[in-house]
Scaffold this motif. Structure first.
Motif, PDB file in Angstrom:
ATOM      1  N   GLU A   1       0.815  -1.218   0.000  1.00 45.03           N
ATOM      2  CA  GLU A   1       0.000   0.000   0.000  1.00 45.03           C
ATOM      3  C   GLU A   1       0.853   1.276   0.000  1.00 45.03           C
ATOM      4  OE1 GLU A   1      -1.091   0.062   4.771  1.00 45.03           O
ATOM      5  OE2 GLU A   1      -2.596  -0.647   3.349  1.00 45.03           O
ATOM      6  N   HIS A   2       2.171   1.116   0.144  1.00 40.35           N
ATOM      7  CA  HIS A   2       3.083   2.281   0.052  1.00 40.35           C
ATOM      8  C   HIS A   2       3.503   2.559  -1.387  1.00 40.35           C
ATOM      9  CE1 HIS A   2       3.302   2.315   4.377  1.00 40.35           C
ATOM     10  NE2 HIS A   2       3.641   1.038   4.378  1.00 40.35           N
ATOM     11  N   ALA A   3       3.015   1.728  -2.326  1.00 37.54           N
ATOM     12  CA  ALA A   3       3.459   1.828  -3.721  1.00 37.54           C
ATOM     13  C   ALA A   3       2.646   2.856  -4.519  1.00 37.54           C
ATOM     14  CB  ALA A   3       3.399   0.453  -4.379  1.00 37.54           C
ATOM     15  N   SER A   4       2.709   4.112  -4.066  1.00 34.58           N
ATOM     16  CA  SER A   4       2.043   5.202  -4.792  1.00 34.58           C
ATOM     17  C   SER A   4       2.789   5.472  -6.093  1.00 34.58           C
ATOM     18  CB  SER A   4       2.043   6.476  -3.945  1.00 34.58           C
ATOM     19  OG  SER A   4       1.397   6.242  -2.721  1.00 34.58           O
ATOM     20  N   ILE A   5       2.073   6.052  -7.057  1.00 35.53           N
ATOM     21  CA  ILE A   5       2.694   6.339  -8.361  1.00 35.53           C
ATOM     22  C   ILE A   5       2.490   7.799  -8.764  1.00 35.53           C
ATOM     23  CG2 ILE A   5       2.507   3.963  -9.205  1.00 35.53           C
ATOM     24  CD1 ILE A   5      -0.011   4.804 -10.771  1.00 35.53           C
ATOM     25  N   LYS A   6       3.430   8.287  -9.580  1.00 38.61           N
ATOM     26  CA  LYS A   6       3.320   9.668 -10.069  1.00 38.61           C
ATOM     27  C   LYS A   6       4.038   9.786 -11.406  1.00 38.61           C
ATOM     28  CE  LYS A   6       5.473  13.172  -7.864  1.00 38.61           C
ATOM     29  NZ  LYS A   6       5.693  14.312  -6.937  1.00 38.61           N
ATOM     30  N   LEU A   7       3.424  10.524 -12.335  1.00 31.97           N
ATOM     31  CA  LEU A   7       4.099  10.883 -13.587  1.00 31.97           C
ATOM     32  C   LEU A   7       4.267  12.401 -13.559  1.00 31.97           C
ATOM     33  CD1 LEU A   7       2.304   8.621 -16.255  1.00 31.97           C
ATOM     34  CD2 LEU A   7       4.510   8.254 -15.148  1.00 31.97           C
ATOM     35  N   SER A   8       5.455  12.857 -13.176  1.00 32.51           N
ATOM     36  CA  SER A   8       5.684  14.289 -12.942  1.00 32.51           C
ATOM     37  C   SER A   8       6.373  14.997 -14.107  1.00 32.51           C
ATOM     38  CB  SER A   8       6.518  14.453 -11.667  1.00 32.51           C
ATOM     39  OG  SER A   8       7.709  13.680 -11.783  1.00 32.51           O
ATOM     40  N   GLU A   9       6.485  14.310 -15.256  1.00 33.08           N
ATOM     41  CA  GLU A   9       7.291  14.835 -16.361  1.00 33.08           C
ATOM     42  C   GLU A   9       6.859  16.221 -16.854  1.00 33.08           C
ATOM     43  OE1 GLU A   9       7.878  10.339 -16.667  1.00 33.08           O
ATOM     44  OE2 GLU A   9       6.351  11.745 -15.976  1.00 33.08           O
ATOM     45  N   LEU A  10       5.543  16.492 -16.870  1.00 35.57           N
ATOM     46  CA  LEU A  10       5.085  17.799 -17.376  1.00 35.57           C
ATOM     47  C   LEU A  10       5.618  18.956 -16.547  1.00 35.57           C
ATOM     48  CD1 LEU A  10       1.337  17.238 -18.421  1.00 35.57           C
ATOM     49  CD2 LEU A  10       3.282  17.635 -19.926  1.00 35.57           C
ATOM     50  N   THR A  11       5.906  18.705 -15.282  1.00 33.61           N
ATOM     51  CA  THR A  11       6.391  19.793 -14.411  1.00 33.61           C
ATOM     52  C   THR A  11       7.774  20.298 -14.833  1.00 33.61           C
ATOM     53  OG1 THR A  11       7.412  18.296 -12.796  1.00 33.61           O
ATOM     54  CG2 THR A  11       5.104  18.901 -12.413  1.00 33.61           C
ATOM     55  N   ILE A  12       8.516  19.477 -15.593  1.00 30.68           N
ATOM     56  CA  ILE A  12       9.824  19.946 -16.071  1.00 30.68           C
ATOM     57  C   ILE A  12       9.831  20.146 -17.592  1.00 30.68           C
ATOM     58  CG2 ILE A  12      11.250  19.127 -14.145  1.00 30.68           C
ATOM     59  CD1 ILE A  12      11.964  16.675 -15.959  1.00 30.68           C
ATOM     60  N   GLY A  13       8.631  20.218 -18.169  1.00 27.05           N
ATOM     61  CA  GLY A  13       8.557  20.587 -19.579  1.00 27.05           C
ATOM     62  C   GLY A  13       8.691  19.455 -20.570  1.00 27.05           C
ATOM     63  N   ILE A  14       8.719  18.215 -20.073  1.00 24.59           N
ATOM     64  CA  ILE A  14       8.716  17.069 -20.997  1.00 24.59           C
ATOM     65  C   ILE A  14       7.424  16.284 -20.733  1.00 24.59           C
ATOM     66  CG2 ILE A  14      11.229  16.982 -21.301  1.00 24.59           C
ATOM     67  CD1 ILE A  14      11.361  14.747 -19.234  1.00 24.59           C
ATOM     68  N   GLY A  15       7.349  15.037 -21.143  1.00 27.54           N
ATOM     69  CA  GLY A  15       6.153  14.229 -20.887  1.00 27.54           C
ATOM     70  C   GLY A  15       6.541  12.764 -20.869  1.00 27.54           C
ATOM     71  N   PRO A  16       5.666  11.903 -20.356  1.00 23.86           N
ATOM     72  CA  PRO A  16       6.003  10.471 -20.288  1.00 23.86           C
ATOM     73  C   PRO A  16       5.751   9.768 -21.628  1.00 23.86           C
ATOM     74  CG  PRO A  16       3.857  10.841 -19.316  1.00 23.86           C
ATOM     75  CD  PRO A  16       4.359  12.189 -19.744  1.00 23.86           C
ATOM     76  N   PHE A  17       6.354  10.306 -22.689  1.00 24.02           N
ATOM     77  CA  PHE A  17       6.041   9.841 -24.043  1.00 24.02           C
ATOM     78  C   PHE A  17       6.485   8.395 -24.302  1.00 24.02           C
ATOM     79  CE2 PHE A  17       6.369  14.499 -24.365  1.00 24.02           C
ATOM     80  CZ  PHE A  17       5.071  14.768 -24.781  1.00 24.02           C
ATOM     81  N   VAL A  18       7.680   8.057 -23.828  1.00 25.64           N
ATOM     82  CA  VAL A  18       8.223   6.715 -24.095  1.00 25.64           C
ATOM     83  C   VAL A  18       7.411   5.639 -23.388  1.00 25.64           C
ATOM     84  CG1 VAL A  18      10.216   5.197 -23.712  1.00 25.64           C
ATOM     85  CG2 VAL A  18      10.564   7.509 -24.589  1.00 25.64           C
ATOM     86  N   ILE A  19       7.020   5.906 -22.159  1.00 24.15           N
ATOM     87  CA  ILE A  19       6.323   4.874 -21.375  1.00 24.15           C
ATOM     88  C   ILE A  19       4.812   4.878 -21.596  1.00 24.15           C
ATOM     89  CG2 ILE A  19       8.111   4.820 -19.592  1.00 24.15           C
ATOM     90  CD1 ILE A  19       6.029   6.387 -17.795  1.00 24.15           C
ATOM     91  N   GLU A  20       4.290   5.932 -22.222  1.00 25.89           N
ATOM     92  CA  GLU A  20       2.827   6.058 -22.378  1.00 25.89           C
ATOM     93  C   GLU A  20       2.168   4.834 -23.003  1.00 25.89           C
ATOM     94  OE1 GLU A  20      -0.634   6.171 -24.533  1.00 25.89           O
ATOM     95  OE2 GLU A  20       1.198   6.663 -25.650  1.00 25.89           O
ATOM     96  N   PRO A  21       2.716   4.255 -24.099  1.00 27.76           N
ATOM     97  CA  PRO A  21       2.043   3.084 -24.672  1.00 27.76           C
ATOM     98  C   PRO A  21       1.902   1.934 -23.666  1.00 27.76           C
ATOM     99  CG  PRO A  21       3.628   3.974 -26.234  1.00 27.76           C
ATOM    100  CD  PRO A  21       3.862   4.675 -24.937  1.00 27.76           C
ATOM    101  N   ALA A  22       2.940   1.724 -22.859  1.00 27.77           N
ATOM    102  CA  ALA A  22       2.899   0.645 -21.860  1.00 27.77           C
ATOM    103  C   ALA A  22       1.883   0.957 -20.759  1.00 27.77           C
ATOM    104  CB  ALA A  22       4.286   0.432 -21.250  1.00 27.77           C
ATOM    105  N   VAL A  23       1.865   2.220 -20.321  1.00 29.20           N
ATOM    106  CA  VAL A  23       0.946   2.615 -19.247  1.00 29.20           C
ATOM    107  C   VAL A  23      -0.502   2.583 -19.746  1.00 29.20           C
ATOM    108  CG1 VAL A  23       0.322   4.454 -17.617  1.00 29.20           C
ATOM    109  CG2 VAL A  23       2.736   3.990 -18.090  1.00 29.20           C
ATOM    110  N   SER A  24      -0.737   3.143 -20.932  1.00 24.61           N
ATOM    111  CA  SER A  24      -2.105   3.170 -21.485  1.00 24.61           C
ATOM    112  C   SER A  24      -2.627   1.768 -21.768  1.00 24.61           C
ATOM    113  CB  SER A  24      -2.147   3.993 -22.776  1.00 24.61           C
ATOM    114  OG  SER A  24      -1.962   5.357 -22.498  1.00 24.61           O
ATOM    115  N   ARG A  25      -1.743   0.885 -22.215  1.00 27.95           N
ATOM    116  CA  ARG A  25      -2.137  -0.500 -22.482  1.00 27.95           C
ATOM    117  C   ARG A  25      -2.657  -1.165 -21.199  1.00 27.95           C
ATOM    118  NH1 ARG A  25       0.949  -4.646 -21.071  1.00 27.95           N
ATOM    119  NH2 ARG A  25       0.378  -6.709 -21.827  1.00 27.95           N
ATOM    120  N   LYS A  26      -2.076  -0.785 -20.076  1.00 26.10           N
ATOM    121  CA  LYS A  26      -2.425  -1.403 -18.794  1.00 26.10           C
ATOM    122  C   LYS A  26      -3.619  -0.732 -18.122  1.00 26.10           C
ATOM    123  CE  LYS A  26      -0.794  -4.982 -16.619  1.00 26.10           C
ATOM    124  NZ  LYS A  26       0.516  -5.203 -16.058  1.00 26.10           N
TER     125      LYS A  26
END
Length: 256
Positions: A130-155
């Motif tokens: 239950e400590h396994a929280s998740i975050k995609l913070s890439e937009l905060t530094i001006g990029i995005g989670p583009f590479v991992i998005e297909p894997a994340v969206s698939r799931k």
């Protein structure tokens, strides 16, 4: 025990038909490029080993599961070629997990960010605490989670990926991740997690390896374009990391 090695550590422990792959890095189990390359290579080696049918993926220590890509390397990028190569690191790992003929069970004991969420999503089955929280913070530094998005969206689906990506400053808890399909089960303690990982891996290892290999293909159908897609996405990130916005944002983070 946590590693103090600058480029991190990677250990494979094979017992019967189960290979346990454990990675570590002193910076919250983040991944420098060298460790990503070693990880990719090891997955290819295990994939060719007919005696193995299940991989357990875990990280060192009891705190963070994975803090994503190396911040120091991200800050050091000066041109598009370097940027593309840096982001291709996670692309190569996800593709190696996708094409590996073994089922991959993820053991997520703590918080995971960015590329670490991509790793969890590229596993075939994930057990977490239950400590396994998740975050995609890439937009905060001006990029995005583009590479991992297909894997994340698939799931977890596009709507949940949008929620996770656009709400870039907030953590989603482990029960949210379970509800969306990233985690199969969530446990209160690491002890309970480890017992279930062990039990589940041994159950899988007792099944027909041919059936497992065929099932893996079915689970990953319609992803054969990812070799090109994820590298195209790495190029997008590589371009964005050179933007003025990102350079300023990274400079602010570096001063903290």
């Amino acid at each position: 025990m946590t590693t103090s090695r600058q480029n991190g550590s990677l250990y494979t422990n094979i017992q019967g038909a189960i290979a346990t792959l454990e990675f570590g890095h002193p910076a919250s189990n983040s991944f420098p490029s060298e460790l990503l390359a070693r990880f990719t290579k090891e997955l290819h080696v295990i994939s060719k080993n007919d005696a193995i049918s299940v991989i357990v993926l875990k990280s060192e220590g009891e705190r963070a599961f994975c803090a994503g890509a190396s911040f120091d390397e991200l800050v050091a990028i000066t041109n598009l070629e370097e940027g593309k190569k840096f982001f291709a690191g996670f692309a190569n790992v996800i593709n190696a997990m996708r094409t590996c003929g073994k089922l991959i069970v993820g053991r997520v004991q703590g918080k995971t960010v960015g590329g670490g969420v991509g790793l969890a999503a590229a596993c075939d089955y994930v057990l977490a605490t239950e400590h396994a929280s998740i975050k995609l913070s890439e937009l905060t530094i001006g990029i995005g989670p583009f590479v991992i998005e297909p894997a994340v969206s698939r799931k977890i689906g596009l709507a949940a990926t949008a929620e996770l990506t656009l709400d870039a400053t907030n953590w989603k808890n482990a029960y949210w991740a379970k509800e969306k399909g990233l985690y199969a089960k969530v446990f209160e303690t690491i002890k309970e997690l480890d017992e279930e990982v062990d039990l589940f891996a041994h159950k899988l290892a007792s099944y027909n390896p041919q059936a497992i290999a065929e099932m893996k293909k079915v689970l990953w159908q319609n992803t054969s374009n990812w070799d090109e897609l994820l590298l195209e996405r790495a190029k997008i990130s590589g371009e964005l990391v050179l933007s003025d916005f990102t350079k300023k944002a990274l400079a602010k983070f570096s001063k903290k």
